[in-house]
Write an enzyme that holds these catalytic residues in place. Structure first.
Site, PDB file in Angstrom:
ATOM      1  N   ASP A 198       0.948  -1.341  -0.072  1.00  0.00           N
ATOM      2  CA  ASP A 198      -0.012   0.087  -0.003  1.00  0.00           C
ATOM      3  C   ASP A 198       1.064   1.334   0.024  1.00  0.00           C
ATOM      4  O   ASP A 198       1.826   1.655   0.817  1.00  0.00           O
ATOM      5  CB  ASP A 198      -0.713  -0.003   1.236  1.00  0.00           C
ATOM      6  CG  ASP A 198      -1.890   1.144   1.240  1.00  0.00           C
ATOM      7  OD1 ASP A 198      -2.428   1.421   0.326  1.00  0.00           O
ATOM      8  OD2 ASP A 198      -1.973   1.773   2.278  1.00  0.00           O
ATOM      9  N   GLU A 282      -1.722  -0.902  -6.216  1.00  0.00           N
ATOM     10  CA  GLU A 282      -2.911  -0.541  -6.568  1.00  0.00           C
ATOM     11  C   GLU A 282      -2.675   0.253  -7.867  1.00  0.00           C
ATOM     12  O   GLU A 282      -1.535   0.823  -8.128  1.00  0.00           O
ATOM     13  CB  GLU A 282      -3.410   0.565  -5.506  1.00  0.00           C
ATOM     14  CG  GLU A 282      -4.052   0.223  -4.510  1.00  0.00           C
ATOM     15  CD  GLU A 282      -4.414   1.139  -3.625  1.00  0.00           C
ATOM     16  OE1 GLU A 282      -5.585   1.320  -3.133  1.00  0.00           O
ATOM     17  OE2 GLU A 282      -3.300   1.750  -3.024  1.00  0.00           O
ATOM     18  N   ASP A 378      -2.857   0.978   6.591  1.00  0.00           N
ATOM     19  CA  ASP A 378      -1.873   0.686   5.638  1.00  0.00           C
ATOM     20  C   ASP A 378      -1.820  -0.601   5.744  1.00  0.00           C
ATOM     21  O   ASP A 378      -1.737  -1.234   4.500  1.00  0.00           O
ATOM     22  CB  ASP A 378      -0.541   1.406   5.849  1.00  0.00           C
ATOM     23  CG  ASP A 378      -0.574   3.068   5.583  1.00  0.00           C
ATOM     24  OD1 ASP A 378      -1.779   3.442   5.121  1.00  0.00           O
ATOM     25  OD2 ASP A 378       0.066   3.670   5.912  1.00  0.00           O
TER      26      ASP A 378
END
Ligand SMILES: [Zn+2]
Length: 404
Positions: A198, A282, A378
């Site tokens: 993340d 991501e 996170d």
């Protein structure tokens, strides 16, 4: 076929530095002059000249009197500048996906010389194990046309097939980047683990196994000093000797910041790609995020200051660069990088699967309103990202065996 670039610091003599600076200056001159010509053609509605036409111009310049100095520097990097400009212009006019129109190059910024496409081994030579008369090992060296043999510090091995060579100046010294190509038949990654990452604001990257990478603060620390130096510049008479000196100081600051950031990102991406065969991140469009806040500075909204801060962190940490580094390092070693939809990764509960904005009472804490699961935000997001990545590849051969 895989490509990989290795970069070494050149051990240049003052004479060689002078030759390199001159060669880079010639490349910049050719680029700027060709761009000016193309611009005037465009302004007169005449389209643009082809690469062949421009290459003929270059020959005329090199053989003529006014620009004869060009012939004292290597020709291939000058031709490469024209080819690169040609491509940039075509990309700028590509209707489906237009890129930014090429700009004039400024002195001192991105000074580089590129020897393109499979250089002639007679032109560029590399001697990895030179010895002196008594058989003692010397530093490896590379032969550059019109520059001569330049020594360099080698930190890892070079393959056989050299694809291209770029010499550039950064932070006050010259480096050489050698792009090599090698045939790799399905490399097998030594690890079998998969990890999610993340990309946060407080930390550069949080991995689903709990590993934290702290943010690159170099930029922020140097930024304060940079602002001070820029203020000094504003008080100097433009284009005076003192002004130029101050300007050069600021350029060196920018180069140092970029270099520190790149080194950190290399360390991080090397560590992760060595330890894990699959990395899931991501699919964030960083450029869009940073663009949006800049556009609204003129009409500031309620969160603009905060947003600007967030964007600064994103830029500080060079996420796009990190992604690119992970991508090629993993591919090189037989692993892979997966990108997943970023929606709700910070609001989903990995235990019961419920998505709720209320699951995140603060920046640091994730607390599921439904099952009570609690974790660092996170870390929680990293686990969701990993799960999403593994889900997306479920059933795909060769991926199913990777464990979280
Ligand atoms: Zn839950």
């Amino acid at each position: 076929m895989l490509r990989k670039a290795v970069r070494y610091r050149l051990e240049t003599t003052p004479e060689q530095e002078h030759l390199l600076a001159r060669a880079a200056g010639c490349v910049r001159f050719v680029w700027n002059r060709a761009l000016a010509i193309q611009k005037s053609y465009l302004e007169h509605g005449c389209g643009i000249l082809s690469y062949v036409d421009m290459a003929n111009c270059l020959t005329t310049w090199r053989n003529g009197e006014s620009f004869g100095f060009l012939s004292e520097s290597p020709v291939h990097p000058q031709q490469w500048a024209l080819k690169y400009l040609d491509r940039a212009l075509q990309e700028a006019f590509d209707k489906s996906n237009p890129k930014r129109f090429p700009a004039f190059k400024k002195k001192g910024l991105h000074d580089s010389i590129r020897y393109p496409g499979y250089p002639d081994p007679e032109q560029i030579k590399i001697d990895l194990k030179p010895q002196d008369a008594d058989g003692r090992r010397l530093l490896p060296k590379i032969f550059l046309p019109r520059i001569g043999w330049v020594k360099f510090r080698k930190s890892c091995t070079i393959g056989r097939e050299i694809r291209n060579v770029t010499v550039s100046r950064s932070g006050g010294h010259w480096t050489v980047a050698i792009q090599i190509e090698k045939e790799v038949l399905d490399p097998v990654h030594p690890s079998t683990t998969a990890v999610g990452g993340d990309r946060g604001v407080a930390n550069l990257l949080t991995l689903s196994d709990g590993t934290l990478f702290l943010p690159v603060t170099a930029y922020r620390d140097l930024q304060k000093r940079l602002t001070r130096e820029q203020r000094k510049l504003a008080h100097k008479v433009k284009f005076s000797a003192n002004w130029k000196k101050q300007k050069a100081k600021i350029t060196r600051f920018h180069q140092r910041i970029a270099e520190i950031r790149k080194n950190v990102l290399h360390q991080v991406s090397t560590a992760i790609s060595k330890n894990h065969a699959v990395v899931v991140l991501e699919n964030l469009k960083v450029r869009n995020m940073t663009g949006a806040a800049r556009g609204t500075v003129e009409q500031p909204g309620p969160n603009i200051r905060q947003k600007a801060g967030l964007n600064k962190s994103i830029l500080d940490q060079g996420w796009g660069m990190l992604k690119a580094m992970l991508e090629y390092k993993l591919r090189w070693s037989g692993g892979m990088l997966l990108l997943v939809d970023p929606a709700y990764t910070s609001q989903s509960c990995p235990v019961c699967g419920v998505v709720d904005a209320g699951n995140r009472p603060s920046q640091e804490v994730f607390h599921c309103l439904h099952c009570g699961h609690e974790a660092h935000t996170d870390l929680n997001a990293a686990r969701n990202i990993l799960a999403r990545g593994l889900q997306s590849t479920a059933g795909r051969a060769g991926v199913a065996c990777f464990a979280a």
